[in-house]
Write a protein that holds these residues in place. Structure first.
Motif, PDB file in Angstrom:
ATOM      1  N   LEU A  13       0.877  -1.175   0.000  1.00 26.92           N
ATOM      2  CA  LEU A  13       0.000   0.000   0.000  1.00 26.92           C
ATOM      3  C   LEU A  13       0.907   1.216   0.000  1.00 26.92           C
ATOM      4  N   LEU A  14       0.939   1.939  -1.122  1.00 24.30           N
ATOM      5  CA  LEU A  14       1.846   3.075  -1.275  1.00 24.30           C
ATOM      6  C   LEU A  14       1.043   4.330  -1.575  1.00 24.30           C
ATOM      7  N   SER A  15       1.294   5.384  -0.799  1.00 24.81           N
ATOM      8  CA  SER A  15       0.646   6.673  -1.061  1.00 24.81           C
ATOM      9  C   SER A  15       1.674   7.639  -1.628  1.00 24.81           C
ATOM     10  N   PHE A  16       1.225   8.462  -2.572  1.00 29.54           N
ATOM     11  CA  PHE A  16       2.085   9.439  -3.248  1.00 29.54           C
ATOM     12  C   PHE A  16       1.382  10.791  -3.205  1.00 29.54           C
ATOM     13  N   TYR A  17       2.043  11.762  -2.550  1.00 29.90           N
ATOM     14  CA  TYR A  17       1.483  13.111  -2.430  1.00 29.90           C
ATOM     15  C   TYR A  17       2.357  14.085  -3.197  1.00 29.90           C
ATOM     16  N   ASP A  18       1.750  14.811  -4.125  1.00 30.14           N
ATOM     17  CA  ASP A  18       2.434  15.843  -4.904  1.00 30.14           C
ATOM     18  C   ASP A  18       2.078  17.194  -4.296  1.00 30.14           C
ATOM     19  N   LYS A  22      -1.441  19.096  -4.787  1.00 29.45           N
ATOM     20  CA  LYS A  22      -2.176  18.764  -3.553  1.00 29.45           C
ATOM     21  C   LYS A  22      -3.038  17.508  -3.739  1.00 29.45           C
ATOM     22  N   GLU A  23      -2.590  16.626  -4.632  1.00 32.00           N
ATOM     23  CA  GLU A  23      -3.291  15.376  -4.866  1.00 32.00           C
ATOM     24  C   GLU A  23      -2.568  14.227  -4.155  1.00 32.00           C
ATOM     25  N   LEU A  24      -3.358  13.394  -3.521  1.00 35.66           N
ATOM     26  CA  LEU A  24      -2.847  12.195  -2.855  1.00 35.66           C
ATOM     27  C   LEU A  24      -3.332  10.979  -3.627  1.00 35.66           C
ATOM     28  N   ARG A  25      -2.382  10.212  -4.120  1.00 38.12           N
ATOM     29  CA  ARG A  25      -2.718   8.961  -4.803  1.00 38.12           C
ATOM     30  C   ARG A  25      -2.369   7.791  -3.899  1.00 38.12           C
ATOM     31  N   THR A  64      -7.186  11.542  -4.496  1.00 39.80           N
ATOM     32  CA  THR A  64      -7.965  12.392  -3.593  1.00 39.80           C
ATOM     33  C   THR A  64      -7.311  13.769  -3.518  1.00 39.80           C
ATOM     34  N   LYS A  65      -8.102  14.783  -3.670  1.00 47.21           N
ATOM     35  CA  LYS A  65      -7.604  16.144  -3.504  1.00 47.21           C
ATOM     36  C   LYS A  65      -7.544  16.458  -2.013  1.00 47.21           C
ATOM     37  N   VAL A  66      -6.375  16.794  -1.540  1.00 46.57           N
ATOM     38  CA  VAL A  66      -6.187  17.072  -0.125  1.00 46.57           C
ATOM     39  C   VAL A  66      -6.260  18.572   0.120  1.00 46.57           C
ATOM     40  N   ASP A  67      -6.881  18.935   1.224  1.00 48.05           N
ATOM     41  CA  ASP A  67      -6.963  20.343   1.619  1.00 48.05           C
ATOM     42  C   ASP A  67      -6.192  20.515   2.926  1.00 48.05           C
ATOM     43  N   PRO A  68      -4.911  20.893   2.849  1.00 47.79           N
ATOM     44  CA  PRO A  68      -4.117  21.032   4.075  1.00 47.79           C
ATOM     45  C   PRO A  68      -4.707  22.024   5.065  1.00 47.79           C
ATOM     46  N   ALA A  69      -5.384  23.058   4.558  1.00 47.93           N
ATOM     47  CA  ALA A  69      -5.947  24.073   5.455  1.00 47.93           C
ATOM     48  C   ALA A  69      -7.025  23.489   6.364  1.00 47.93           C
TER      49      ALA A  69
END
Length: 619
Positions: free
Chosen positions: A325-330, A334-337, A446-451
Motif C-alpha cells: 500500500l503506497l501513497s504518493f502526495y504531490d 495537492k493530490e494524494l494517490r 484524492t484532492k487534499v486540503d491542508p488548510a
C-alpha cells in the motif's frame, strides 16, 4: 498476515463469536489465585470477583492445539507444588472443565468462588501470569515472593509471567517513530509504529520525501521545486523477504516512472502538468516492473549462475509474498494517490460541516472473496472453477494481488525446474494458466486540503481486523482533540492543532460511517471473535503521544489493560492465533512552519532516547 497456505487456518482464525466471560477464584498452595476464563454464549455481562480485573473475551478464545504448558514452583519451602487449572474447550460450543495434576492437584468446580480464601487474604503484592494449555488461555495472580520456574518436570512445563501494564506500554512504544515535516508543503507530521506477532515480523514500511526541481515537475509560482512524498506499508506473508525488498526498492521504481512522465509533460507545449491517467499509469508501471524483476528476472539470473547460494538470495523474495500500500502526495497539485496491491487499507479523515470527522476508504481489500476481484479472475481464467475457492486463490492464498508469490505466477515447468535444481514449493494441483496473482495496483486519487487538516491512516490488515474505518478515524480525531487541549503552552505543534478544536468530547468525533462494506472491505473479524460490541466508545482511551501507537493500543484493548498485557505477552508463534503483525502510519496534512527539514519528534518517538538525529528531507 492472515494467509491460508494451510487450509484449516481459516477455521482457526474465525471461530464462533463468544460473548461473555465467567471467572472463578481458586485457592491453591502458596496463596496462588487462579482465574478461570470460560467462553460462553450468554450475552449478559459477567464480572469477576473483586480480586481481579476481568479477563477480556479474546483471551478466552484460544483456537487450535497449543504447545506451551505452565506451572508454579515454590522454592522457599523446598518443594514443588503445581496448581490445578480449569479450562474451557474453546473449539466447541460447550465449555468443559478439567484438572491438570503433574504433582499436586487441587479440585475445581464451576460454582461460586471457592470458600476458604477471603478478600483480605489475597496478597497485596502480586504478579500476573498468563497460561496457555492446549489452546486454552488463563490468567493467574501469584505472590511477588513466589519464584517462577521455567522447567518444572520432564514434560517441559513452562511458566510465562504476564507483562505489567507499564511493560506492555513499553512494548507498544518500542518501535514508534514520529517526524515533524517543517517544509510548508502541505504535510506537518507523520507517525509510525510496528508491533510484531511473527518472529521475525513479516511487515515492513517506508517513508520518503523527494525534493523535485522545477525542471522535472513545474513548481508553483515563486518556487523552484516541489515535494514528492511517499508513505508505504508492506504486509508480508510466508516470510519477511518480499516486504523487505519492497521497503528497499518500491519507491525508487515508482519515482523513476514518475520522473519520466513528468518530464514528458513539460516537453509537451500543450501541457504544464501530466494527465491523471499518465500519473496513474506510471505508478502501476513501477509496481509491475519491480514484481517482474522479483519473480521472473530472478529465475534467469539463478539459471545463469547455477549456484544454490545465489538461488537462496534471489528466489527468497519470489517464493514469499507481500501486499503493498503506497501513497504518493504531490505538493504542487495537492493530490494524494493511493496505490493498493492486496488487502492493506488506507482511510481518509476529513472534518465535516458539523465539526466531526468523516471516514472515507481510499482503497479496496483485494482478496479472492472480493466480488470485483473474483469476477476479474474468473474472466481471465474461464473454465477454471477453482480459480477462487472459499475466497482464496486456487483455495490457498487470500490476497488476489501481491508481490512475489511465484507459485501463483510461474508455469508448472518453471516451478518443477526450480524445485529440482535449487528449491521451491509444490505447485497447486489446480494450476493451469498462471499468473493468477498480479502486483498491478488499483490507484485512487484524492484532492487534499491542508488548510482543513485532513489526515490519512495507512495500515496492514492486522489493524483492520480489530477496528472499523469509522473507529480508526474517530480515534485519531479524539487523539487530536486531546493533543490540542494538552499543548496550549506549546509552540508550533499547538498552532495547527488548536486551530481545529476548542473542547474535547467524550465520544468519538465521527458523524459519518463508511465501513467500506459496499466496496468489498471486510468487517473487523477480531471484534466478532472476541465478542466486542462495535460503537462502544467508552472502551477507548488516549494515553500516547504517537497517533499510530494510540490506534494500536485501542485495537488491542483500550482501557482493558489486562487484555493488552495478555495479547502482548503471548510469544510467537502462539500470538498469531490472537493477533497479526501490526504496521500503522498516520499522515497529518496542514500548513506548518517552513524550515526545509524533517525533524524527529522526540516527544512521540521511542528512538529519540537512542540519540537518533533529525532526518533530512532531500534524497
Amino acid at each position: 498476515m492472515r494467509r491460508a497456505i494451510v487450509q484449516n487456518l481459516r477455521t482457526f482464525r474465525r471461530p464462533t463469536p463468544r460473548k461473555a466471560i465467567k471467572s472463578l477464584r481458586i485457592s491453591g498452595p502458596n496463596n496462588v489465585v487462579f482465574q478461570r476464563s470460560i467462553a460462553s454464549r450468554n450475552l449478559r455481562p459477567l464480572h469477576s470477583s473483586m480480586q481481579f480485573r476481568r479477563l477480556s473475551a479474546p483471551l478466552a478464545l484460544g483456537v487450535g492445539a497449543g504447545a506451551i504448558y505452565y506451572a508454579y514452583q515454590n522454592n522457599a519451602a523446598g518443594t514443588s507444588a503445581n496448581a490445578a487449572t480449569t479450562a474451557a474447550s474453546l473449539s466447541g460450543s460447550q465449555a468443559r472443565g478439567y484438572t491438570s495434576t503433574p504433582s499436586a492437584a487441587y479440585a475445581t468446580s464451576s460454582s461460586s468462588p471457592v470458600s476458604g480464601l477471603e478478600p483480605d487474604q489475597v496478597p497485596e503484592a502480586v504478579r500476573k501470569a498468563l497460561i496457555v494449555e492446549q489452546g486454552q488461555l488463563f490468567t493467574a495472580q501469584i505472590p511477588a515472593d513466589v519464584p517462577i520456574s521455567k522447567e518444572t518436570d520432564s514434560s517441559g512445563r513452562k511458566v510465562l509471567e504476564m507483562l505489567t501494564p507499564d511493560q506492555a506500554a513499553a512494548k507498544l512504544r518500542k518501535n514508534e517513530e514520529s517526524y515533524l515535516v517543517n517544509r510548508g508543503e502541505g504535510v506537518v507530521r507523520y507517525d509510525v509504529v510496528q508491533i510484531p506477532s511473527n518472529d521475525p515480523i513479516e511487515d515492513d514500511h517506508v517513508e520518503k520525501i523527494v525534493e523535485v526541481p522545477g525542471s522535472t515537475a513545474a513548481a508553483e509560482p515563486g518556487k523552484t521545486s516541489s515535494d514528492w512524498m511517499f508513505w508505504g506499508v508492506f504486509d508480508g506473508h510466508a516470510g519477511w523477504t518480499t516486504s523487505a525488498k519492497l521497503r528497499e526498492t518500491l519507491v525508487s521504481y515508482v519515482a523513476r516512472e514518475l520522473n519520466t512522465t513528468y518530464k514528458a509533460a513539460l516537453q509537451d507545449p500543450k501541457l504544464t502538468y501530466p494527465t491523471a491517467d499518465s500519473v496513474d499509469a506510471a505508478i502501476k508501471s513501477g509496481f509491475v516492473k519491480l514484481d517482474h524483476d522479483i519473480v521472473h528476472d530472478s529465475v534467469q539470473k539463478v539459471l545463469k549462475a547455477q549456484s544454490k547460494r545465489v538461488a537462496a538470495e534471489l528466489l527468497a523474495p519470489a517464493l514469499s509474498g507481500s501486499c503493498a500500500l503506497l501513497s504518493f502526495y504531490d505538493s504542487r497539485s495537492k493530490e494524494l494517490r493511493v496505490a493498493c496491491t492486496g488487502d492493506s487499507r488506507a482511510v481518509l479523515g476529513r472534518r465535516g460541516s458539523s465539526g466531526k470527522w468523516t471516514a472515507t476508504a481510499l482503497s479496496q481489500d483485494q482478496t479472492g472473496g472480493t466480488p470485483s476481484e473474483d469476477a476479474r479472475l474468473r474472466a481471465e481464467h474461464p473454465n477454471e472453477p477453482y480459480v477462487t475457492m472459499n475466497g482464496r486463490i486456487l483455495g490457498g492464498l487470500e490476497p488476489s494481488r501481491a508481490f512475489g508469490d511465484a507459485v501463483y505466477k510461474w508455469t508448472k515447468e518453471t516451478q518443477d525446474k526450480m524445485k529440482k535444481s535449487f528449491f521451491g514449493r509444490t505447485a497447486s494441483k489446480h494450476l493451469k494458466t498462471p499468473p493468477y496473482v498480479t502486483a498491478e495496483p488499483v490507484v485512487t486519487t484524492t484532492k487534499v486540503d491542508p488548510a482543513q487538516g485532513d489526515f490519512v491512516v495507512l495500515a496492514t490488515d492486522g489493524l483492520w481486523e480489530m477496528l472499523s474505518n469509522e473507529e480508526v478515524v474517530g480515534l485519531v480525531g479524539q487523539w487530536l482533540e486531546k493533543q490540542a487541549s494538552a499543548s496550549k503552552t506549546s509552540t508550533s505543534t499547538a498552532s495547527w492543532l488548536q486551530s481545529w478544536f476548542s473542547t474535547q468530547k467524550a465520544s468519538l468525533p465521527v458523524d459519518h460511517h463508511d465501513d467500506g462494506a459496499e466496496g468489498g472491505q471486510r468487517a473487523p473479524i477480531r471484534q466478532q471473535q472476541w465478542g466486542v460490541e462495535s460503537g462502544k466508545d467508552e472502551r477507548f482511551v488516549v494515553e500516547d503521544k504517537n497517533a499510530a501507537t494510540h490506534l494500536v493500543r485501542n485495537a488491542l484493548g483500550g482501557k482493558d489493560k489486562d487484555m493488552i498485557s495478555a495479547l502482548l505477552t503471548l510469544p510467537s508463534p502462539y500470538s498469531r492465533r490472537y493477533r497479526d503483525d501490526l504496521t500503522v502510519q498516520v499522515i497529518f496534512f496542514g500548513n506548518g512552519e517552513s524550515t526545509g527539514n524533517v525533524e524527529l519528534n522526540k516527544e512521540a518517538s521511542a528512538t529519540a532516547s537512542n540519540g537518533v538525529e533529525g532526518v533530512k528531507a532531500k534524497l
